[in-house]
Design a protein around this motif. Structure first.
Motif, PDB file in Angstrom:
ATOM      1  N   THR A  32       0.725  -1.084  -0.531  1.00 27.10           N
ATOM      2  CA  THR A  32       0.084  -0.119  -0.479  1.00 27.10           C
ATOM      3  C   THR A  32       0.640   1.145   0.048  1.00 27.10           C
ATOM      4  O   THR A  32       1.667   1.025   0.886  1.00 27.10           O
ATOM      5  CB  THR A  32      -1.113  -0.210   1.291  1.00 27.10           C
ATOM      6  N   SER A  33       0.316   2.409  -0.740  1.00 23.03           N
ATOM      7  CA  SER A  33       1.432   3.383  -1.043  1.00 23.03           C
ATOM      8  C   SER A  33       0.281   4.289  -0.770  1.00 23.03           C
ATOM      9  O   SER A  33      -0.866   3.822  -1.499  1.00 23.03           O
ATOM     10  CB  SER A  33       2.334   3.798  -2.161  1.00 23.03           C
ATOM     11  N   THR A  34       1.164   6.172  -1.068  1.00 25.37           N
ATOM     12  CA  THR A  34       0.250   6.721  -0.538  1.00 25.37           C
ATOM     13  C   THR A  34       0.395   7.902  -1.446  1.00 25.37           C
ATOM     14  O   THR A  34       1.533   8.460  -1.883  1.00 25.37           O
ATOM     15  CB  THR A  34      -0.421   7.310   0.706  1.00 25.37           C
ATOM     16  N   LEU A  35      -0.600   8.446  -2.419  1.00 23.91           N
ATOM     17  CA  LEU A  35      -0.203   8.977  -3.559  1.00 23.91           C
ATOM     18  C   LEU A  35      -1.659  11.113  -3.137  1.00 23.91           C
ATOM     19  O   LEU A  35      -2.727  10.425  -2.954  1.00 23.91           O
ATOM     20  CB  LEU A  35      -0.317   9.153  -4.820  1.00 23.91           C
ATOM     21  N   ARG A  36      -0.328  11.914  -3.131  1.00 17.53           N
ATOM     22  CA  ARG A  36      -1.331  13.734  -3.467  1.00 17.53           C
ATOM     23  C   ARG A  36      -0.971  13.993  -3.844  1.00 17.53           C
ATOM     24  O   ARG A  36      -0.332  14.818  -4.922  1.00 17.53           O
ATOM     25  CB  ARG A  36      -0.842  13.860  -1.697  1.00 17.53           C
ATOM     26  N   LEU A  37      -2.624  14.619  -4.837  1.00 22.51           N
ATOM     27  CA  LEU A  37      -2.321  14.760  -6.154  1.00 22.51           C
ATOM     28  C   LEU A  37      -2.776  17.106  -5.832  1.00 22.51           C
ATOM     29  O   LEU A  37      -2.437  17.338  -5.141  1.00 22.51           O
ATOM     30  CB  LEU A  37      -3.410  14.363  -7.138  1.00 22.51           C
ATOM     31  N   PRO A  38      -1.575  16.964  -6.862  1.00 24.54           N
ATOM     32  CA  PRO A  38      -1.630  18.804  -7.096  1.00 24.54           C
ATOM     33  C   PRO A  38      -3.081  18.848  -6.204  1.00 24.54           C
ATOM     34  O   PRO A  38      -4.399  18.764  -6.578  1.00 24.54           O
ATOM     35  CB  PRO A  38      -1.435  19.331  -8.594  1.00 24.54           C
ATOM     36  N   ARG A  39      -3.214  20.020  -5.455  1.00 26.60           N
ATOM     37  CA  ARG A  39      -3.986  21.208  -4.756  1.00 26.60           C
ATOM     38  C   ARG A  39      -5.040  21.185  -5.421  1.00 26.60           C
ATOM     39  O   ARG A  39      -6.767  21.289  -4.273  1.00 26.60           O
ATOM     40  CB  ARG A  39      -3.307  22.314  -3.861  1.00 26.60           C
ATOM     41  N   GLU A  40      -4.214  21.817  -6.711  1.00 25.39           N
ATOM     42  CA  GLU A  40      -5.456  22.042  -7.690  1.00 25.39           C
ATOM     43  C   GLU A  40      -6.786  21.380  -8.418  1.00 25.39           C
ATOM     44  O   GLU A  40      -7.055  22.227  -9.537  1.00 25.39           O
ATOM     45  CB  GLU A  40      -4.434  23.257  -8.515  1.00 25.39           C
ATOM     46  N   SER A  41      -6.079  20.343  -7.918  1.00 25.32           N
ATOM     47  CA  SER A  41      -6.816  18.818  -9.297  1.00 25.32           C
ATOM     48  C   SER A  41      -8.808  18.905  -9.075  1.00 25.32           C
ATOM     49  O   SER A  41      -8.779  19.347  -7.338  1.00 25.32           O
ATOM     50  CB  SER A  41      -6.583  16.982  -9.194  1.00 25.32           C
ATOM     51  N   ILE A  42      -9.245  19.062 -10.448  1.00 19.37           N
ATOM     52  CA  ILE A  42     -10.676  18.725 -10.097  1.00 19.37           C
ATOM     53  C   ILE A  42     -11.034  17.816 -10.366  1.00 19.37           C
ATOM     54  O   ILE A  42     -12.498  17.059 -10.035  1.00 19.37           O
ATOM     55  CB  ILE A  42     -10.827  20.332 -10.666  1.00 19.37           C
ATOM     56  N   ASP A  43     -10.597  16.786 -10.790  1.00 16.79           N
ATOM     57  CA  ASP A  43     -10.609  15.370 -11.450  1.00 16.79           C
ATOM     58  C   ASP A  43      -9.521  14.281 -11.619  1.00 16.79           C
ATOM     59  O   ASP A  43      -8.505  14.778 -12.014  1.00 16.79           O
ATOM     60  CB  ASP A  43     -11.592  15.038 -12.408  1.00 16.79           C
ATOM     61  N   PHE A  44      -9.679  12.773 -11.415  1.00 15.83           N
ATOM     62  CA  PHE A  44      -8.414  12.408 -11.850  1.00 15.83           C
ATOM     63  C   PHE A  44      -9.292  10.434 -11.953  1.00 15.83           C
ATOM     64  O   PHE A  44     -10.532  10.478 -10.907  1.00 15.83           O
ATOM     65  CB  PHE A  44      -7.633  12.516  -9.574  1.00 15.83           C
ATOM     66  N   GLN A  45      -8.583   9.705 -12.414  1.00 16.44           N
ATOM     67  CA  GLN A  45      -8.418   8.597 -12.256  1.00 16.44           C
ATOM     68  C   GLN A  45      -7.364   7.761 -12.945  1.00 16.44           C
ATOM     69  O   GLN A  45      -6.108   7.731 -13.465  1.00 16.44           O
ATOM     70  CB  GLN A  45      -9.388   8.362 -14.216  1.00 16.44           C
ATOM     71  N   ALA A  46      -7.526   6.382 -12.911  1.00 18.44           N
ATOM     72  CA  ALA A  46      -6.470   5.415 -12.610  1.00 18.44           C
ATOM     73  C   ALA A  46      -5.614   5.273 -13.932  1.00 18.44           C
ATOM     74  O   ALA A  46      -6.580   5.490 -14.806  1.00 18.44           O
ATOM     75  CB  ALA A  46      -6.913   3.978 -12.319  1.00 18.44           C
TER      76      ALA A  46
END
Length: 240
Positions: free
Chosen positions: A76-90
């Motif tokens: 298990t790993s963790t990831l924080r996307l940019p704060r400004e992101s409004i959407d994401f997907q694998a």
């Protein structure tokens, strides 16, 4: 689906290249000694690929998991996307089933990995700001020895971040990619990346529309004056 299409369509060949050259893309040089001793863990390099149009920044955050054992391991790993992101997907190597959103917005990624190095990616998008600065703010959940931000729009997009220098991952050398690189980004340290050089946007179209309207107005005035003058000359010719 739109996010996947926009990012994947133009960069599909690059992702294939990243996969076939993953050992070069994620060098072990500079990794903390304790990380090398782990049976399974994150490789030291993180790579963010960015492209944009006049309205949206499309990004893909790439990292790798190294399984040094001879059998499958769950990690298990963790990831924080940019704060400004409004959407994401694998993206690469993941499905949405592997990702859980924690209460603090961090992505928890749990997957079973085969022996060797597995390349993983998460796609995201950020709206372009037409007034004010365009930035991507990263706050790593773990120490990142090497961090790259690059774009295939080398002549257009330009990146800046404190402590970073020009540089791209080794496997992209000689390509039309350009970007910046930084080292030893500590967990919890805010990394603010400024982006300049967006294509298009509404302003050029508004300016073009205003110019066309002005030209039409000038043309209408000239035509009206010309028609009025011709009418006056014709009238004089009849009654003189």
């Amino acid at each position: 689906m739109e996010l996947r299409r926009r990012v994947g369509q133009k960069l599909g060949l690059v992702w294939l290249f990243l996969w076939t050259c993953h050992l070069a893309a994620f060098p072990q040089t500079g990794a903390p000694l304790e990380a090398k001793k782990k049976a399974i863990g994150l490789a030291p390099s993180h790579i963010v690929i960015v492209q944009a149009d006049g309205e949206t920044i499309f990004g893909a955050y790439y990292f790798a998991v190294s399984n040094t054992t001879d059998k499958e391991q769950t990690f298990t790993s963790t990831l924080r996307l940019p704060r400004e992101s409004i959407d994401f997907q694998a993206g690469e190597g993941l499905s949405n089933d592997h990702i859980t959103i924690l209460p603090n917005g961090v992505l928890s990624i749990r997957k079973t990995y085969a022996p060797g190095l597995s390349l993983l990616g998460v796609q995201f998008k950020v709206p372009v700001r037409h007034s004010g600065d365009n930035v991507l703010t990263f706050v790593p959940t773990e120490d990142v020895p090497l961090f790259f931000i690059a774009s295939p729009q080398a002549g257009l997009l330009h990146f800046k971040a404190q402590g970073f220098e020009e540089g791209i991952p080794p496997m992209l050398a000689g390509s039309n990619y350009a970007g910046i690189r930084g080292q030893n980004i500590a967990a919890g340290q805010a990394l603010v990346v400024s982006i300049d050089g967006f294509p298009g946007g509404r302003l050029p179209f508004l300016m073009l529309g205003a110019m066309m309207a002005l030209l039409l107005l000038i043309g209408a005035v000239v035509l009206t004056l010309k028609t009025s003058k011709e009418s006056q000359l014709a009238s004089r010719g009849i009654y003189d």
